[in-house]
Design a protein around this motif. Structure first.
Motif, mmCIF file in Angstrom:
data_model
loop_
_atom_site.group_PDB
_atom_site.id
_atom_site.type_symbol
_atom_site.label_atom_id
_atom_site.label_comp_id
_atom_site.label_asym_id
_atom_site.label_seq_id
_atom_site.Cartn_x
_atom_site.Cartn_y
_atom_site.Cartn_z
ATOM 1 N N GLU A 279 5.156 -26.470 -7.544
ATOM 2 C CA GLU A 279 3.775 -26.688 -7.968
ATOM 3 C C GLU A 279 3.663 -27.854 -8.940
ATOM 4 N N LYS A 280 4.735 -28.499 -9.251
ATOM 5 C CA LYS A 280 4.713 -29.622 -10.194
ATOM 6 C C LYS A 280 3.850 -30.752 -9.639
ATOM 7 N N THR A 281 3.096 -31.383 -10.517
ATOM 8 C CA THR A 281 2.192 -32.462 -10.100
ATOM 9 C C THR A 281 2.555 -33.814 -10.697
ATOM 10 N N SER A 282 3.486 -33.830 -11.636
ATOM 11 C CA SER A 282 3.904 -35.077 -12.255
ATOM 12 C C SER A 282 4.907 -35.797 -11.366
ATOM 13 N N ALA A 283 4.673 -37.080 -11.131
ATOM 14 C CA ALA A 283 5.592 -37.859 -10.295
ATOM 15 C C ALA A 283 6.982 -37.905 -10.911
ATOM 16 N N GLU A 284 7.056 -37.983 -12.221
ATOM 17 C CA GLU A 284 8.355 -38.028 -12.897
ATOM 18 C C GLU A 284 9.119 -36.720 -12.690
ATOM 19 N N GLU A 285 8.430 -35.588 -12.873
ATOM 20 C CA GLU A 285 9.089 -34.285 -12.708
ATOM 21 C C GLU A 285 9.508 -34.054 -11.260
ATOM 22 N N ALA A 305 -3.223 -33.306 -7.087
ATOM 23 C CA ALA A 305 -3.704 -33.739 -8.404
ATOM 24 C C ALA A 305 -4.486 -35.039 -8.288
ATOM 25 N N ALA A 306 -3.992 -35.969 -7.452
ATOM 26 C CA ALA A 306 -4.697 -37.240 -7.263
ATOM 27 C C ALA A 306 -6.040 -37.008 -6.578
ATOM 28 N N ASN A 307 -6.077 -36.044 -5.644
ATOM 29 C CA ASN A 307 -7.326 -35.754 -4.950
ATOM 30 C C ASN A 307 -8.361 -35.151 -5.889
ATOM 31 N N SER A 311 -8.860 -40.564 -7.495
ATOM 32 C CA SER A 311 -8.575 -41.865 -8.092
ATOM 33 C C SER A 311 -7.501 -42.584 -7.300
ATOM 34 N N GLY A 312 -7.855 -43.743 -6.768
ATOM 35 C CA GLY A 312 -6.862 -44.545 -6.070
ATOM 36 C C GLY A 312 -5.787 -45.047 -7.000
ATOM 37 N N GLN A 313 -6.150 -45.293 -8.262
ATOM 38 C CA GLN A 313 -5.182 -45.805 -9.227
ATOM 39 C C GLN A 313 -4.121 -44.761 -9.543
ATOM 40 N N LEU A 314 -4.546 -43.497 -9.753
ATOM 41 C CA LEU A 314 -3.586 -42.429 -10.043
ATOM 42 C C LEU A 314 -2.645 -42.224 -8.854
ATOM 43 N N PHE A 463 -8.636 -47.738 1.482
ATOM 44 C CA PHE A 463 -9.399 -46.527 1.166
ATOM 45 C C PHE A 463 -10.425 -46.819 0.075
ATOM 46 N N ASN A 464 -11.585 -46.185 0.224
ATOM 47 C CA ASN A 464 -12.636 -46.294 -0.785
ATOM 48 C C ASN A 464 -13.158 -44.899 -1.116
ATOM 49 N N TRP A 465 -12.722 -44.368 -2.262
ATOM 50 C CA TRP A 465 -13.178 -43.049 -2.710
ATOM 51 C C TRP A 465 -14.571 -43.113 -3.341
ATOM 52 N N GLY A 466 -14.982 -44.280 -3.745
ATOM 53 C CA GLY A 466 -16.182 -44.429 -4.563
ATOM 54 C C GLY A 466 -17.484 -44.111 -3.849
ATOM 55 N N PRO A 467 -18.558 -43.970 -4.608
ATOM 56 C CA PRO A 467 -19.885 -43.669 -4.046
ATOM 57 C C PRO A 467 -20.605 -44.904 -3.519
ATOM 58 N N ASP A 468 -20.034 -46.080 -3.760
ATOM 59 C CA ASP A 468 -20.674 -47.325 -3.338
ATOM 60 C C ASP A 468 -19.741 -48.121 -2.429
#
Length: 518
Positions: A279-285, A305-307, A311-314, A463-468
Protein backbone atom coordinates in the motif's frame (compact mmCIF):
# COMPACT_ATOMS: atom_id res chain seq x y z
CA UNK A 1 -2.20 -59.25 -126.87
CA UNK A 2 -1.57 -56.54 -129.39
CA UNK A 3 -4.34 -54.44 -127.92
CA UNK A 4 -2.87 -54.54 -124.40
CA UNK A 5 0.57 -53.60 -125.73
CA UNK A 6 -0.82 -50.63 -127.60
CA UNK A 7 -2.58 -49.32 -124.41
CA UNK A 8 0.63 -49.54 -122.41
CA UNK A 9 2.50 -47.65 -125.05
CA UNK A 10 -0.08 -44.91 -124.92
CA UNK A 11 0.22 -44.60 -121.15
CA UNK A 12 3.99 -44.45 -121.28
CA UNK A 13 3.93 -41.87 -124.03
CA UNK A 14 1.58 -39.66 -121.96
CA UNK A 15 3.94 -39.83 -119.04
CA UNK A 16 6.87 -39.01 -121.24
CA UNK A 17 5.04 -35.96 -122.48
CA UNK A 18 5.10 -34.44 -118.97
CA UNK A 19 8.86 -34.73 -118.92
CA UNK A 20 9.40 -33.09 -122.28
CA UNK A 21 11.10 -29.71 -122.54
CA UNK A 22 8.79 -26.72 -122.23
CA UNK A 23 8.85 -24.58 -125.37
CA UNK A 24 7.72 -21.12 -125.97
CA UNK A 25 5.52 -22.21 -128.88
CA UNK A 26 5.24 -19.92 -131.81
CA UNK A 27 7.64 -16.99 -131.46
CA UNK A 28 5.97 -15.03 -134.11
CA UNK A 29 8.43 -15.96 -136.86
CA UNK A 30 6.74 -19.29 -137.48
CA UNK A 31 9.55 -21.26 -135.87
CA UNK A 32 7.71 -23.26 -133.25
CA UNK A 33 10.62 -25.63 -132.64
CA UNK A 34 13.09 -23.17 -131.14
CA UNK A 35 12.99 -23.52 -127.30
CA UNK A 36 13.04 -20.47 -124.98
CA UNK A 37 13.66 -22.27 -121.65
CA UNK A 38 15.17 -25.55 -120.60
CA UNK A 39 12.93 -26.40 -117.61
CA UNK A 40 10.83 -29.46 -117.67
CA UNK A 41 7.17 -29.84 -116.75
CA UNK A 42 6.65 -29.93 -112.92
CA UNK A 43 10.20 -28.87 -112.15
CA UNK A 44 11.72 -25.42 -111.33
CA UNK A 45 15.42 -24.79 -111.53
CA UNK A 46 16.73 -22.09 -109.09
CA UNK A 47 20.07 -20.33 -109.31
CA UNK A 48 21.68 -19.64 -105.86
CA UNK A 49 24.05 -16.67 -105.65
CA UNK A 50 27.61 -17.59 -104.98
CA UNK A 51 27.87 -15.53 -101.76
CA UNK A 52 25.05 -17.62 -100.23
CA UNK A 53 26.23 -21.00 -101.25
CA UNK A 54 28.18 -21.65 -97.97
CA UNK A 55 27.57 -20.77 -94.28
CA UNK A 56 30.05 -20.30 -91.37
CA UNK A 57 29.74 -23.17 -88.90
CA UNK A 58 32.44 -22.11 -86.44
CA UNK A 59 35.86 -23.46 -85.77
CA UNK A 60 36.43 -27.13 -85.43
CA UNK A 61 37.93 -28.64 -82.29
CA UNK A 62 41.36 -28.88 -83.84
CA UNK A 63 41.19 -25.26 -85.04
CA UNK A 64 40.13 -24.06 -81.56
CA UNK A 65 43.04 -25.86 -79.98
CA UNK A 66 45.41 -24.22 -82.40
CA UNK A 67 43.97 -20.70 -81.82
CA UNK A 68 43.68 -21.02 -78.00
CA UNK A 69 47.40 -21.05 -77.57
CA UNK A 70 48.10 -17.89 -79.54
CA UNK A 71 49.45 -14.86 -77.58
CA UNK A 72 46.40 -12.71 -78.39
CA UNK A 73 43.90 -15.12 -76.86
CA UNK A 74 46.09 -15.72 -73.81
CA UNK A 75 46.25 -11.99 -73.08
CA UNK A 76 42.47 -11.62 -73.59
CA UNK A 77 41.70 -14.45 -71.18
CA UNK A 78 43.93 -12.97 -68.49
CA UNK A 79 42.37 -9.55 -68.93
CA UNK A 80 38.85 -10.95 -68.53
CA UNK A 81 39.87 -13.00 -65.48
CA UNK A 82 41.43 -9.97 -63.78
CA UNK A 83 38.35 -7.85 -64.51
CA UNK A 84 36.10 -10.55 -62.99
CA UNK A 85 38.04 -10.74 -59.73
CA UNK A 86 38.36 -6.96 -59.49
CA UNK A 87 34.58 -6.66 -59.85
CA UNK A 88 33.99 -9.38 -57.26
CA UNK A 89 36.37 -7.76 -54.77
CA UNK A 90 34.72 -4.39 -55.38
CA UNK A 91 31.27 -5.79 -54.55
CA UNK A 92 32.68 -7.47 -51.42
CA UNK A 93 34.29 -4.22 -50.29
CA UNK A 94 31.02 -2.37 -50.90
CA UNK A 95 29.04 -4.88 -48.86
CA UNK A 96 31.54 -4.63 -45.99
CA UNK A 97 31.34 -0.84 -46.13
CA UNK A 98 27.54 -0.91 -45.95
CA UNK A 99 27.64 -3.25 -42.95
CA UNK A 100 30.19 -1.10 -41.15
CA UNK A 101 28.34 2.15 -41.79
CA UNK A 102 24.87 0.77 -41.02
CA UNK A 103 23.71 1.48 -37.44
CA UNK A 104 23.99 -1.57 -35.21
CA UNK A 105 20.85 -3.00 -33.63
CA UNK A 106 20.61 -2.40 -29.92
CA UNK A 107 20.64 -5.69 -27.97
CA UNK A 108 17.22 -6.59 -26.61
CA UNK A 109 16.84 -6.46 -22.82
CA UNK A 110 15.96 -9.57 -20.86
CA UNK A 111 12.18 -9.91 -20.90
CA UNK A 112 9.96 -12.30 -18.98
CA UNK A 113 6.41 -13.36 -19.74
CA UNK A 114 4.99 -10.92 -17.19
CA UNK A 115 6.57 -8.06 -19.18
CA UNK A 116 4.94 -9.02 -22.48
CA UNK A 117 1.44 -7.68 -21.87
CA UNK A 118 -1.20 -6.65 -19.36
CA UNK A 119 -2.07 -8.64 -16.25
CA UNK A 120 -5.79 -9.20 -15.74
CA UNK A 121 -6.97 -9.65 -12.17
CA UNK A 122 -10.04 -11.73 -11.37
CA UNK A 123 -10.45 -11.45 -7.63
CA UNK A 124 -14.00 -12.83 -7.55
CA UNK A 125 -14.47 -15.74 -9.95
CA UNK A 126 -18.19 -16.01 -9.16
CA UNK A 127 -18.80 -12.37 -10.13
CA UNK A 128 -16.72 -12.69 -13.27
CA UNK A 129 -17.96 -15.97 -14.71
CA UNK A 130 -19.99 -17.88 -12.04
CA UNK A 131 -17.33 -20.57 -11.62
CA UNK A 132 -13.99 -21.87 -12.94
CA UNK A 133 -15.70 -23.62 -15.85
CA UNK A 134 -17.19 -20.29 -16.89
CA UNK A 135 -13.79 -18.62 -16.54
CA UNK A 136 -12.31 -21.24 -18.86
CA UNK A 137 -14.94 -20.28 -21.44
CA UNK A 138 -13.80 -16.64 -21.32
CA UNK A 139 -10.11 -17.37 -22.00
CA UNK A 140 -10.50 -16.86 -25.75
CA UNK A 141 -12.16 -13.48 -25.26
CA UNK A 142 -9.32 -12.36 -22.95
CA UNK A 143 -6.74 -13.64 -25.43
CA UNK A 144 -8.21 -11.30 -28.05
CA UNK A 145 -7.32 -8.43 -25.69
CA UNK A 146 -3.68 -9.63 -25.70
CA UNK A 147 -3.84 -10.42 -21.98
CA UNK A 148 -0.65 -12.27 -20.99
CA UNK A 149 -1.48 -13.27 -17.44
CA UNK A 150 -4.57 -14.03 -15.34
CA UNK A 151 -4.28 -13.20 -11.64
CA UNK A 152 -6.93 -15.45 -10.11
CA UNK A 153 -8.30 -15.43 -6.60
CA UNK A 154 -7.81 -15.82 -3.76
CA UNK A 155 -9.88 -19.00 -4.14
CA UNK A 156 -8.65 -20.95 -1.09
CA UNK A 157 -10.54 -21.56 2.14
CA UNK A 158 -9.65 -18.85 4.65
CA UNK A 159 -12.27 -17.94 7.27
CA UNK A 160 -11.63 -14.39 8.48
CA UNK A 161 -8.89 -14.25 11.14
CA UNK A 162 -9.10 -18.02 11.74
CA UNK A 163 -5.68 -19.50 11.08
CA UNK A 164 -6.73 -22.91 12.39
CA UNK A 165 -9.17 -23.29 9.47
CA UNK A 166 -6.82 -21.83 6.88
CA UNK A 167 -6.39 -24.29 3.98
CA UNK A 168 -4.26 -22.85 1.19
CA UNK A 169 -4.33 -26.14 -0.76
CA UNK A 170 -8.11 -26.15 -1.13
CA UNK A 171 -10.49 -24.25 -3.42
CA UNK A 172 -13.53 -22.45 -2.07
CA UNK A 173 -15.01 -22.03 -5.56
CA UNK A 174 -14.89 -25.69 -6.61
CA UNK A 175 -14.95 -29.07 -4.98
CA UNK A 176 -11.96 -30.52 -6.84
CA UNK A 177 -9.01 -29.64 -9.07
CA UNK A 178 -10.53 -30.79 -12.36
CA UNK A 179 -12.00 -27.42 -13.49
CA UNK A 180 -8.91 -25.57 -12.30
CA UNK A 181 -6.61 -27.82 -14.32
CA UNK A 182 -8.90 -27.35 -17.33
CA UNK A 183 -8.55 -23.58 -16.89
CA UNK A 184 -4.75 -23.89 -16.78
CA UNK A 185 -4.72 -25.98 -19.94
CA UNK A 186 -7.01 -23.58 -21.81
CA UNK A 187 -4.95 -20.55 -20.77
CA UNK A 188 -1.64 -22.18 -21.70
CA UNK A 189 -2.97 -23.05 -25.16
CA UNK A 190 -3.49 -19.32 -25.68
CA UNK A 191 0.03 -18.54 -24.37
CA UNK A 192 -1.52 -17.06 -21.27
CA UNK A 193 -0.11 -17.61 -17.77
CA UNK A 194 -2.10 -18.12 -14.56
CA UNK A 195 -1.03 -16.46 -11.29
CA UNK A 196 -2.73 -17.56 -8.07
CA UNK A 197 -3.34 -15.11 -5.22
CA UNK A 198 -2.29 -16.95 -2.05
CA UNK A 199 -2.59 -14.05 0.45
CA UNK A 200 -3.32 -16.09 3.61
CA UNK A 201 -5.89 -13.96 5.50
CA UNK A 202 -7.21 -12.03 2.51
CA UNK A 203 -10.57 -11.30 4.16
CA UNK A 204 -9.09 -10.05 7.43
CA UNK A 205 -7.37 -6.84 8.49
CA UNK A 206 -4.05 -8.58 9.11
CA UNK A 207 -3.17 -10.24 5.80
CA UNK A 208 -0.79 -12.70 7.46
CA UNK A 209 -2.59 -13.26 10.78
CA UNK A 210 -0.99 -12.44 14.10
CA UNK A 211 0.66 -15.86 13.94
CA UNK A 212 3.05 -14.93 11.15
CA UNK A 213 5.15 -18.08 11.44
CA UNK A 214 2.15 -20.40 11.30
CA UNK A 215 0.78 -18.71 8.18
CA UNK A 216 4.20 -18.76 6.50
CA UNK A 217 4.68 -22.49 7.10
CA UNK A 218 1.31 -23.29 5.57
CA UNK A 219 2.19 -21.06 2.62
CA UNK A 220 5.41 -22.98 1.94
CA UNK A 221 3.49 -26.23 1.60
CA UNK A 222 0.86 -24.59 -0.60
CA UNK A 223 3.46 -23.14 -2.98
CA UNK A 224 4.82 -26.60 -3.74
CA UNK A 225 1.30 -28.01 -4.13
CA UNK A 226 0.13 -25.42 -6.66
CA UNK A 227 3.37 -25.52 -8.61
CA UNK A 228 2.77 -29.21 -9.20
CA UNK A 229 -0.66 -28.37 -10.60
CA UNK A 230 0.95 -26.10 -13.18
CA UNK A 231 0.42 -22.62 -11.71
CA UNK A 232 2.79 -20.06 -13.27
CA UNK A 233 3.14 -17.59 -10.40
CA UNK A 234 1.88 -16.29 -7.08
CA UNK A 235 0.59 -12.99 -5.74
CA UNK A 236 1.03 -12.03 -2.08
CA UNK A 237 -0.51 -8.91 -0.53
CA UNK A 238 1.08 -7.37 2.57
CA UNK A 239 4.28 -9.34 2.01
CA UNK A 240 6.43 -6.48 3.35
CA UNK A 241 5.37 -7.47 6.88
CA UNK A 242 7.06 -10.85 6.48
CA UNK A 243 10.05 -9.29 4.79
CA UNK A 244 10.54 -6.66 7.49
CA UNK A 245 9.93 -8.90 10.53
CA UNK A 246 11.67 -12.08 9.42
CA UNK A 247 13.87 -11.79 6.37
CA UNK A 248 15.06 -15.40 6.69
CA UNK A 249 11.48 -16.65 6.58
CA UNK A 250 10.81 -14.46 3.54
CA UNK A 251 13.91 -15.81 1.78
CA UNK A 252 12.59 -19.35 2.29
CA UNK A 253 9.21 -18.41 0.81
CA UNK A 254 10.82 -16.67 -2.12
CA UNK A 255 13.19 -19.59 -2.85
CA UNK A 256 10.29 -22.03 -3.01
CA UNK A 257 8.10 -19.72 -5.08
CA UNK A 258 10.81 -19.16 -7.70
CA UNK A 259 11.88 -22.79 -7.93
CA UNK A 260 11.95 -24.00 -11.58
CA UNK A 261 9.51 -26.82 -12.31
CA UNK A 262 9.42 -29.64 -14.84
CA UNK A 263 6.73 -30.32 -17.42
CA UNK A 264 5.11 -33.68 -18.17
CA UNK A 265 8.08 -34.69 -20.34
CA UNK A 266 10.57 -33.92 -17.59
CA UNK A 267 11.88 -30.74 -19.26
CA UNK A 268 12.50 -27.69 -17.11
CA UNK A 269 9.85 -24.98 -17.53
CA UNK A 270 10.07 -21.26 -16.93
CA UNK A 271 10.35 -20.51 -13.26
CA UNK A 272 7.33 -19.26 -11.36
CA UNK A 273 6.81 -15.53 -10.90
CA UNK A 274 6.33 -13.77 -7.58
CA UNK A 275 4.14 -10.66 -7.42
CA UNK A 276 4.03 -8.49 -4.30
CA UNK A 277 1.40 -5.93 -3.28
CA UNK A 278 2.11 -2.97 -1.02
CA UNK A 279 0.00 0.00 0.00
CA UNK A 280 3.03 2.29 0.00
CA UNK A 281 2.60 5.36 -2.20
CA UNK A 282 6.04 6.97 -1.95
CA UNK A 283 8.26 6.37 -4.97
CA UNK A 284 11.31 6.22 -2.70
CA UNK A 285 9.77 3.59 -0.40
CA UNK A 286 8.48 1.54 -3.30
CA UNK A 287 11.87 1.61 -5.00
CA UNK A 288 13.66 0.50 -1.83
CA UNK A 289 11.20 -2.33 -1.23
CA UNK A 290 11.42 -3.58 -4.79
CA UNK A 291 15.22 -3.55 -4.83
CA UNK A 292 15.53 -5.42 -1.54
CA UNK A 293 12.61 -7.86 -1.50
CA UNK A 294 13.37 -9.73 -4.70
CA UNK A 295 9.80 -9.87 -6.05
CA UNK A 296 9.38 -9.91 -9.82
CA UNK A 297 6.63 -7.29 -9.91
CA UNK A 298 5.56 -4.88 -7.19
CA UNK A 299 2.04 -3.45 -7.22
CA UNK A 300 1.90 -0.22 -5.25
CA UNK A 301 -0.28 2.78 -4.55
CA UNK A 302 1.98 5.25 -6.37
CA UNK A 303 -0.35 5.75 -9.32
CA UNK A 304 -3.43 5.95 -7.10
CA UNK A 305 -1.80 8.75 -5.10
CA UNK A 306 -1.00 10.66 -8.31
CA UNK A 307 -4.58 10.15 -9.51
CA UNK A 308 -5.99 11.54 -6.26
CA UNK A 309 -4.20 14.82 -6.95
CA UNK A 310 -4.63 14.50 -10.75
CA UNK A 311 -1.22 16.07 -11.10
CA UNK A 312 0.95 15.36 -14.10
CA UNK A 313 3.93 16.79 -12.24
CA UNK A 314 3.57 14.40 -9.28
CA UNK A 315 3.20 11.44 -11.62
CA UNK A 316 6.15 12.55 -13.75
CA UNK A 317 8.34 12.89 -10.65
CA UNK A 318 7.31 9.43 -9.38
CA UNK A 319 7.89 7.74 -12.73
CA UNK A 320 11.28 9.37 -13.21
CA UNK A 321 12.41 8.37 -9.72
CA UNK A 322 11.36 4.77 -10.17
CA UNK A 323 12.52 4.50 -13.78
CA UNK A 324 15.86 6.09 -12.94
CA UNK A 325 16.69 3.66 -10.14
CA UNK A 326 14.92 0.43 -11.16
CA UNK A 327 14.81 -2.00 -14.03
CA UNK A 328 11.53 -1.25 -15.77
CA UNK A 329 10.84 -4.98 -16.16
CA UNK A 330 10.04 -4.99 -12.41
CA UNK A 331 7.73 -1.98 -12.45
CA UNK A 332 3.97 -2.58 -12.29
CA UNK A 333 1.29 0.05 -12.77
CA UNK A 334 -2.29 -0.22 -11.60
CA UNK A 335 -5.02 1.73 -9.87
CA UNK A 336 -7.82 -0.80 -9.46
CA UNK A 337 -7.84 -4.23 -7.82
CA UNK A 338 -9.98 -6.57 -5.74
CA UNK A 339 -9.67 -4.47 -2.62
CA UNK A 340 -9.70 -0.96 -4.13
CA UNK A 341 -12.48 -1.49 -6.65
CA UNK A 342 -12.81 -0.78 -10.35
CA UNK A 343 -11.14 1.92 -12.42
CA UNK A 344 -14.35 3.70 -13.47
CA UNK A 345 -15.41 4.07 -9.82
CA UNK A 346 -12.02 5.11 -8.50
CA UNK A 347 -11.73 7.87 -11.07
CA UNK A 348 -14.92 9.40 -9.73
CA UNK A 349 -16.04 10.78 -13.09
CA UNK A 350 -18.99 9.89 -15.26
CA UNK A 351 -18.63 8.69 -18.83
CA UNK A 352 -16.00 6.57 -20.55
CA UNK A 353 -13.51 9.39 -21.19
CA UNK A 354 -11.56 9.11 -17.90
CA UNK A 355 -11.32 5.31 -18.23
CA UNK A 356 -9.87 5.61 -21.74
CA UNK A 357 -7.56 8.34 -20.44
CA UNK A 358 -6.06 6.05 -17.79
CA UNK A 359 -5.96 3.07 -20.10
CA UNK A 360 -3.70 5.15 -22.34
CA UNK A 361 -1.53 6.06 -19.35
CA UNK A 362 -1.19 2.51 -17.99
CA UNK A 363 -0.36 0.98 -21.36
CA UNK A 364 2.33 3.54 -22.25
CA UNK A 365 4.26 3.88 -18.97
CA UNK A 366 7.48 1.82 -18.73
CA UNK A 367 6.53 -1.38 -16.93
CA UNK A 368 3.64 -3.85 -16.74
CA UNK A 369 0.03 -2.62 -16.65
CA UNK A 370 -2.39 -4.42 -14.33
CA UNK A 371 -6.17 -4.15 -14.63
CA UNK A 372 -9.11 -5.35 -12.58
CA UNK A 373 -11.70 -7.43 -14.43
CA UNK A 374 -14.19 -5.22 -16.21
CA UNK A 375 -11.83 -2.25 -16.54
CA UNK A 376 -11.73 -2.95 -20.27
CA UNK A 377 -15.42 -1.96 -20.54
CA UNK A 378 -15.56 0.66 -17.77
CA UNK A 379 -17.40 -1.58 -15.29
CA UNK A 380 -18.36 0.26 -12.10
CA UNK A 381 -18.70 -0.95 -8.51
CA UNK A 382 -22.13 -1.18 -6.97
CA UNK A 383 -23.20 0.52 -3.75
CA UNK A 384 -22.84 -2.76 -1.87
CA UNK A 385 -19.91 -4.48 -3.56
CA UNK A 386 -16.54 -3.88 -5.17
CA UNK A 387 -17.04 -7.12 -7.08
CA UNK A 388 -19.95 -6.35 -9.43
CA UNK A 389 -21.28 -8.89 -11.88
CA UNK A 390 -19.28 -8.83 -15.10
CA UNK A 391 -21.22 -7.70 -18.17
CA UNK A 392 -20.91 -9.72 -21.39
CA UNK A 393 -22.45 -8.80 -24.72
CA UNK A 394 -23.30 -10.99 -27.70
CA UNK A 395 -24.45 -10.23 -31.25
CA UNK A 396 -27.99 -11.09 -30.20
CA UNK A 397 -27.83 -8.49 -27.43
CA UNK A 398 -26.88 -5.82 -29.96
CA UNK A 399 -30.06 -6.59 -31.91
CA UNK A 400 -32.38 -6.80 -28.90
CA UNK A 401 -31.23 -3.81 -26.85
CA UNK A 402 -32.54 -0.32 -27.48
CA UNK A 403 -32.71 3.06 -25.82
CA UNK A 404 -30.58 3.55 -22.71
CA UNK A 405 -29.45 -0.07 -22.60
CA UNK A 406 -28.18 0.05 -26.16
CA UNK A 407 -26.37 3.36 -25.55
CA UNK A 408 -24.71 1.86 -22.47
CA UNK A 409 -23.62 -1.20 -24.46
CA UNK A 410 -22.14 0.93 -27.24
CA UNK A 411 -20.29 3.05 -24.69
CA UNK A 412 -18.79 0.00 -23.00
CA UNK A 413 -17.79 -1.53 -26.31
CA UNK A 414 -16.08 1.71 -27.31
CA UNK A 415 -14.00 1.52 -24.10
CA UNK A 416 -13.12 -2.08 -24.93
CA UNK A 417 -12.06 -1.02 -28.43
CA UNK A 418 -9.58 1.50 -27.02
CA UNK A 419 -8.28 -1.09 -24.53
CA UNK A 420 -7.74 -3.62 -27.31
CA UNK A 421 -6.02 -1.12 -29.60
CA UNK A 422 -3.60 -0.06 -26.86
CA UNK A 423 -2.92 -3.64 -25.79
CA UNK A 424 -2.15 -4.71 -29.36
CA UNK A 425 0.26 -1.81 -29.82
CA UNK A 426 2.07 -2.56 -26.60
CA UNK A 427 2.41 -6.26 -27.41
CA UNK A 428 4.14 -5.68 -30.76
CA UNK A 429 5.83 -2.27 -30.64
CA UNK A 430 9.28 -2.43 -29.05
CA UNK A 431 9.24 1.22 -28.07
CA UNK A 432 6.19 0.60 -25.89
CA UNK A 433 7.25 -2.86 -24.79
CA UNK A 434 10.71 -2.04 -23.42
CA UNK A 435 11.71 1.30 -24.94
CA UNK A 436 13.37 4.22 -23.18
CA UNK A 437 11.24 6.67 -21.23
CA UNK A 438 12.05 10.29 -22.17
CA UNK A 439 10.17 13.12 -20.40
CA UNK A 440 9.04 15.89 -22.75
CA UNK A 441 6.79 18.15 -20.69
CA UNK A 442 4.99 18.15 -17.34
CA UNK A 443 3.07 20.58 -15.17
CA UNK A 444 0.42 20.50 -12.51
CA UNK A 445 -2.17 19.36 -15.05
CA UNK A 446 -0.24 18.06 -18.07
CA UNK A 447 2.23 15.34 -18.92
CA UNK A 448 4.01 14.26 -22.12
CA UNK A 449 6.73 11.66 -22.65
CA UNK A 450 8.42 9.81 -25.48
CA UNK A 451 8.93 6.04 -25.69
CA UNK A 452 11.69 5.04 -28.12
CA UNK A 453 13.73 1.97 -28.92
CA UNK A 454 16.65 1.74 -31.34
CA UNK A 455 15.40 1.89 -34.96
CA UNK A 456 11.73 1.28 -34.14
CA UNK A 457 8.87 3.75 -34.49
CA UNK A 458 8.60 6.28 -31.67
CA UNK A 459 5.48 6.81 -29.55
CA UNK A 460 4.60 10.00 -27.72
CA UNK A 461 1.92 9.99 -25.00
CA UNK A 462 0.29 13.31 -24.12
CA UNK A 463 -2.17 13.95 -21.24
CA UNK A 464 -4.21 16.91 -20.04
CA UNK A 465 -5.81 16.53 -16.60
CA UNK A 466 -6.81 20.19 -16.45
CA UNK A 467 -10.26 21.75 -16.88
CA UNK A 468 -9.09 23.86 -19.82
CA UNK A 469 -7.54 23.22 -23.21
CA UNK A 470 -3.75 22.83 -23.08
CA UNK A 471 -1.13 23.63 -25.71
CA UNK A 472 2.01 21.50 -26.03
CA UNK A 473 5.23 22.37 -27.81
CA UNK A 474 6.95 19.02 -28.07
CA UNK A 475 10.57 19.19 -29.17
CA UNK A 476 13.20 16.47 -29.23
CA UNK A 477 15.94 15.38 -31.61
CA UNK A 478 14.05 12.13 -32.22
CA UNK A 479 10.81 13.87 -33.16
CA UNK A 480 9.82 15.26 -36.59
CA UNK A 481 7.47 18.26 -36.93
CA UNK A 482 4.34 16.10 -37.33
CA UNK A 483 2.99 12.90 -35.83
CA UNK A 484 0.28 10.36 -36.63
CA UNK A 485 -2.56 9.91 -34.15
CA UNK A 486 -2.82 6.24 -33.08
CA UNK A 487 -5.25 6.38 -30.14
CA UNK A 488 -7.08 9.46 -28.92
CA UNK A 489 -9.83 10.32 -26.46
CA UNK A 490 -10.14 13.72 -28.14
CA UNK A 491 -12.45 13.40 -31.15
CA UNK A 492 -11.47 16.84 -32.47
CA UNK A 493 -7.94 15.76 -33.44
CA UNK A 494 -7.18 14.95 -37.08
CA UNK A 495 -5.14 11.96 -38.25
CA UNK A 496 -1.95 14.07 -38.42
CA UNK A 497 -1.05 16.75 -35.88
CA UNK A 498 1.73 19.30 -35.47
CA UNK A 499 3.92 18.66 -32.43
CA UNK A 500 4.56 22.38 -32.15
CA UNK A 501 1.40 23.97 -30.85
CA UNK A 502 -0.49 20.69 -30.26
CA UNK A 503 -3.82 21.55 -28.62
CA UNK A 504 -5.48 18.97 -26.37
CA UNK A 505 -8.93 19.46 -24.90
CA UNK A 506 -9.60 19.26 -21.16
CA UNK A 507 -9.37 15.78 -19.68
CA UNK A 508 -8.09 14.21 -22.90
CA UNK A 509 -5.19 11.95 -23.86
CA UNK A 510 -3.55 11.02 -27.15
CA UNK A 511 -0.93 8.51 -28.30
CA UNK A 512 1.13 9.68 -31.27
CA UNK A 513 3.38 7.72 -33.63
CA UNK A 514 6.48 9.03 -35.42
CA UNK A 515 9.04 7.18 -37.57
CA UNK A 516 12.67 6.50 -36.72
CA UNK A 517 14.65 9.38 -38.18
CA UNK A 518 18.02 7.63 -38.49
Amino acid sequence: MSTEVDLKDVELNEVDQEKQPMTGGDTGNGDASSPTVTEKNGMVSLTIPKDQESKFTGLSKDELIQVAGTPGWVRTRWALLILFWLGWLGMLAGAIGIIIQAPRCKPLPEMNWWNQGPMYEIGDVAAFSNDLEGLKGKVDSLSQLKVKGLVVGPIHKAPTDDIAELDLNSMAVSGDLVPFKALLEAAHKKSMKVVLDLTPNYQGQQRWFDNLMGAAEKLKVALVHWQKQGVDGFKLSGFERVFSLNSTLWDDIRTIALQPQEDKEGKEKERSALFGVTEKTSAEEVGTLLNSSGVDLLLSGVLRAANTNQSGQLLADAVEKLYGTLNQTKLAWGISDREQGHLATLLGSSGSGPVKFYQTLLFTLPGTPIFNYGDEIGLEDTASSKSPKMVWYSDEDAEKLNGTDKAEMEERLSVRKVFKALSELRSKERSLLHGDYIPLASSGSTLAYLRSWDQSDRYTAVFNWGPDEATFNLKHEQLPPQAKVCVSTDSTLSDMVDLQGLKLAAGQAVLLKTPYLG
